[in-house]
Design a protein around this motif. Structure first.
Motif: not given
Length: 241
Positions: A160-173
């Motif tokens: 879950a923390r890995i998901v949080e790390m990468y989702s809390r950036r400007l992203q494309v899915q």
């Protein structure tokens, strides 16, 4: 309400203070391209703290930009409802993008354990919130992660923390999905990794085609999840239960 000097307004807030010299230093570094952060060269934790401090120092400049946006929209940034909005928006943006301050080693830490198991591990329906880098509006949904251990397992909360790390950036899915899979691969060197992301994008709901019921589904398969159709099918069937 009379026109206020915004620099005075910002510096009067108890959360932070910005002197004229600090503003000049920030502007000169921004123009020259010099980083405003400080690399201590010590522990990951200290480096993370330095990055966080550096990003918090950006709040006055970001708030000033938000104030200018409000003025360009024809709003009065000095009216009661908007007086603190630039500062609040700046703090929110810093939080929404705090994943830039983290690395895999900091997130995983010592939560990799030797365990003689080769059965599939799945954590599904992990909540995810991110910002679309094309329009700076949110997209949110669920992430499901599976992997086949080869003697090492990862603490479940770390997925879950890995998901949080990468989702809390400007992203494309599409990139977010791949980065999560690669991070799990890097953390425990499994035989295979599978990641499925289902998300609703506000850039398709609030603007443009305005399709409120649309969902975007992306997947990333590594190792045996890509090479072995039976392993991949087992993963997908368990995720969809």
């Amino acid at each position: 309400m009379s026109e206020l000097n915004y620099n005075q307004l910002v510096s009067s807030q108890p959360d932070y203070e910005t002197s004229d010299s600090e503003v000049e230093m920030y502007e000169s570094r921004k123009i020259s391209g010099e980083s405003t952060g400080k690399d201590s060269g010590l522990s990951d934790i200290e480096t993370s703290n330095n990055k966080q401090s550096s990003r918090e120092e950006m709040i006055p400049a970001i708030a000033a930009s938000y104030r200018n946006i409000l003025k360009q929209m024809g709003e009065d940034p000095n009216r009661e409802g908007l007086l603190d909005t630039p500062k609040r928006a700046a703090k929110a943006l810093i939080y929404f993008t705090h994943g830039y301050d983290l690395t895999i080693s900091q997130v995983v830490k010592n939560a990799v354990f030797n365990e003689q198991t080769d059965e599939m591990v799945i954590v599904k329906d992990i909540d995810m919130f991110s910002l679309c880098e094309h329009h700076l509006v949110p997209f949110m949904g669920k992430v499901s992660i599976g992997y086949l251990p080869t003697g090492k397992v990862l603490g479940l909360s770390k997925l879950a923390r890995i998901v949080e790390m990468y989702s809390r950036r400007l992203q494309v899915q599409e990139r977010l999905t791949r980065e999560i899979a690669e991070a799990v691969w890097e953390a425990v060197s499994p035989a295979g990794v599978g990641v499925v992301v289902e998300a609703c994008h506000m850039c398709m709901v609030m603007r443009g085609v305005q399709k409120i019921n649309s969902m975007t589904v992306t997947s990333s398969m590594l190792g045996v999840f890509r090479d072995d159709s039976k392993t991949r099918a087992e993963f997908m069937s368990l995720v969809r239960r």
